[in-house]
Each structure stands twice: as C-alpha cells, then as structure tokens.
Design a protein around this motif. Structure first.
Motif, mmCIF file in Angstrom:
data_model
loop_
_atom_site.group_PDB
_atom_site.id
_atom_site.type_symbol
_atom_site.label_atom_id
_atom_site.label_comp_id
_atom_site.label_asym_id
_atom_site.label_seq_id
_atom_site.Cartn_x
_atom_site.Cartn_y
_atom_site.Cartn_z
ATOM 1 N N VAL A 252 -9.307 -0.483 4.849
ATOM 2 C CA VAL A 252 -8.182 0.322 5.328
ATOM 3 C C VAL A 252 -8.718 1.659 5.840
ATOM 4 C CG1 VAL A 252 -5.994 1.424 4.731
ATOM 5 C CG2 VAL A 252 -6.619 -0.754 3.682
ATOM 6 N N ILE B 75 -5.852 -2.105 9.192
ATOM 7 C CA ILE B 75 -6.110 -2.949 8.026
ATOM 8 C C ILE B 75 -6.845 -4.199 8.496
ATOM 9 C CG2 ILE B 75 -5.103 -4.237 6.110
ATOM 10 C CD1 ILE B 75 -2.715 -2.372 6.198
ATOM 11 N N PRO C 296 0.883 -4.806 3.622
ATOM 12 C CA PRO C 296 -0.359 -5.055 4.352
ATOM 13 C C PRO C 296 -0.376 -6.383 5.097
ATOM 14 C CG PRO C 296 -0.688 -5.381 2.010
ATOM 15 C CD PRO C 296 0.688 -4.840 2.170
ATOM 16 N N THR D 52 -4.143 6.877 -1.367
ATOM 17 C CA THR D 52 -3.621 5.516 -1.282
ATOM 18 C C THR D 52 -3.677 4.862 -2.654
ATOM 19 O OG1 THR D 52 -5.746 4.466 -0.776
ATOM 20 C CG2 THR D 52 -4.461 5.323 1.080
ATOM 21 N N ILE E 23 -3.005 3.597 11.174
ATOM 22 C CA ILE E 23 -3.598 2.802 10.102
ATOM 23 C C ILE E 23 -4.178 1.525 10.687
ATOM 24 C CG2 ILE E 23 -1.388 1.667 9.539
ATOM 25 C CD1 ILE E 23 -2.363 1.618 6.607
ATOM 26 N N ILE F 276 0.858 -1.185 0.000
ATOM 27 C CA ILE F 276 0.000 0.000 0.000
ATOM 28 C C ILE F 276 0.891 1.230 0.000
ATOM 29 C CG2 ILE F 276 -1.784 1.283 1.241
ATOM 30 C CD1 ILE F 276 -2.675 -1.358 2.485
#
Length: 355
Positions: A300, A269, A237, A89, A267, A45
């Motif tokens: 995300v 995920i 990720p 992103t 972040i 990512i």
C-alpha cells in the motif's frame, strides 16, 4: 459481556459425553440444532489523518515589523490555513457475510468453547474468555504548547501608552524588546546588577523576561493559534492504481473525494500474490473442519503532490484463502486451543492439551 459468556458456556454443556468429531457447516443452520454461528472477518484499511487548522492574527504593529525588528514577510492580513501532519494506517476486520459458519453442539460431539466478538467474528477456541480480544492501545496525547496566553499591553509602560501615534508606540515597544533581550543576556553572563541567589530564581527571572518578550514581539509578528483535527477514512481493499483516497485543501482541510477544491491523496494497492488462490468454485461449499483465513499480503502506498507519504506491506484477507482445522483435532483424547487474529481471521496460536 456476561450474557455472551453464559451463552457460550451453556452451549458447551452439550458436549459432556463427547466421543465423536465436531461438525461444522457453512451458513446458518436452522431448526433444532444447538451450536454457535460465527463469521470470518474481511479486511478494511482504516486511514487516520491528522491535520491542523492554523489561524493567523496579525499584530497591531505588523506594518512596522521590518522597520523596527527586521522581521520580513510579516502579513497585515488575517489568514487561516491547514497543514497535513500525519497519516496512519490500520487493518480492521469487519464481518464477511460470505463466510458464515455453524458449529453444531450436540450429544456425542466434541463441541469447543468458542469466543466471539460482538459482531460474531471468531476470537478463540477453548481459551479463556477475553484472550482473543484486541488490547486497547493507549493514545499518546499530542504535545501542547503550555505557554500562557497573556495580554501584551499588560507589559507596556506609561510612556508607551501615552505615545501620540501608532508609529511612536511601535518604536517604543521595539526599544523595550531590545532592553529585555539585553537583560536576559546579562543574567546569562552573570553580569546583571541584581543577580539571583540560586538557579531556581534565575530560571524564574528568565521565564518572566521571555514571556514579556514573546508577548511584545507578537504585537509585530502576529500570532498563530492551532486546532488539531483527526479524520478516519475506511477503504475496502482491492487492486488499485493511483486512485483518490481523499482530498486535502490548504484552505479547507480534508474535503470530499469529489470536491475539486482539494488536492488528491492517491492510494495504490498491489496484491503481492503471496497466497496461491484456487479458481473460484460456485458450487456448494465443502466444509471440512473449523474455518479460518489465510490472509494474503498487499503493498500500500499513499502519495500527495508527488511525495510519498506511506509505503508498507499489510495483510489483506481478500487476497488470501479460507482453510480448515481438521475435525480429527477435536476429539476426546485432547483439547485444542486456538487463538485467531480478529482483524484477519488468521491463526495466531494453536496448542494441544491431553485430556
């Protein structure tokens, strides 16, 4: 590019007398076998962080801003501060060394024309060269302020310049600003003594008055100059919960993850379990056809100071599985054309042409 094309086309020559199915093996085959080695991509990512450095320079009459122009909260101290403007992103495909395959090209074998990226990621099979490559997306230039940079002292009258104190000069400059505003209003109402003959001349006069007003007002309010910067951050990720993607400081801009001078941008995920991933098998890979990825999907989110900056679903190869195009598809009776997504390794398009 030409060298790559010649290699691929030369490899194709070994399939002229094709009567059998294409043979694919996992890993790199050594020895006298002819063929093409390709690799499937895995997901990274890429965060593109756009920030602005703002530099404030106080005006020489800043301490008189409230008295003469009723401008509140004007600082007399220089300052530099950063703003976090935008985060974008993008899913990027990078070679996965755990998923390397070899297509044998030899006599009596249907050997497809395979197009690869410079990193060996498969783009397409039996399709025109360049068909699978990512198209360049034109970058939209950020709007800039085209206001000319002028010296406000160029607009000061002799009376202002001859003032015997800074306070008196500030008072006279303020009066000049009010006079300019009155002149602009008179032009807009059509009440000026010397009205312009047409719209173009009116615009020119108004633009010149606005330029003078802005320059003189900056002598009180100060001036902010900006410098745009872009940072690129790559993240591999996996399931994450509120982990630090990067840190941002209003005084320093984007800083390292371990630099506590910056506030964290978190972040998260989450694997959406969109693909039924079978249990890991550590035995030898059983390859049955041309391998491709079936990427999973992930949610995300990015948060900064309890504010959500980003929330979307994206494809993630690591949350999916590897499948295979059946070898029987590649036979002498038809030509299979396959287009892959170079970022995920997933199928985009499969066509068949009769021979």
């Amino acid at each position: 590019m030409k060298k790559k094309n010649i290699v691929l086309l030369s490899a194709l020559l070994f399939s002229v007398t094709a009567v059998a199915q294409t043979e694919v093996t996992a890993g790199v085959t050594r020895g006298k076998d002819y063929g093409v080695t390709y690799v499937l991509p895995k997901t990274e990512i890429e965060l593109t962080v756009q920030v602005t450095k703002n530099t404030y320079t106080p005006g020489e009459f800043s301490k008189y801003a409230d008295r003469y122009l009723r401008l509140n909260n004007v600082s007399s101290e220089p300052e530099t501060y950063w703003t976090l403007d935008k985060i974008q992103t993008e899913v990027i495909g990078v070679p996965d060394k755990e998923n390397v395959y070899f297509v044998k090209m030899k006599d009596k074998t249907v050997a497809p024309l395979i197009e690869l990226s410079k990193d060996g990621i498969v783009y397409s099979i039996n399709m025109p060269l360049g068909s699978g490559q990512k198209k360049a997306v034109p970058v939209q230039p950020k709007a800039t302020n085209n206001t000319p940079n002028v010296n406000p002292r160029d607009f000061l009258t002799e009376e202002i310049l001859m003032a015997n104190s800074t306070a008196k000069m500030a008072e006279l400059v303020a009066k000049e600003i009010y006079n300019i505003r009155e002149s602009k209003n008179a032009l807009l109402r059509g009440e000026a003594d010397n009205m312009p003959k047409d719209g173009a001349q009116l615009k020119l006069m108004l633009d010149n008055l606005t330029l003078q007003e802005r320059a003189m007002t900056e002598m009180f309010a100060g001036k902010v100059t900006t410098e745009d910067k872009t940072y690129t951050i790559r993240i591999v990720p996996k399931e994450m919960n509120h982990e630090v993607a990067f840190r941002f400081s209003k005084k320093l801009g984007v800083v390292a993850n371990h630099d506590l001078a910056g506030e964290p941008v978190y972040i998260t995920i989450t694997d959406l379990k969109s693909i039924n991933v079978p249990p890991a098998d550590n035995s030898k890979k059983q390859v049955d056809g041309v391998a491709y990825n079936v990427p999973g999907r992930a949610k995300v989110t990015l948060n900064y100071q309890n504010e959500e900056l980003y929330n979307a679903e994206i494809p993630v190869t690591q949350f999916g599985v590897v499948e295979y195009l059946a070898p029987v598809l590649f036979n002498k009776n038809s030509t299979i054309k396959v287009l892959f997504n170079p970022d995920t390794g997933g199928l985009v398009k499969v066509d068949t042409e009769s021979n």
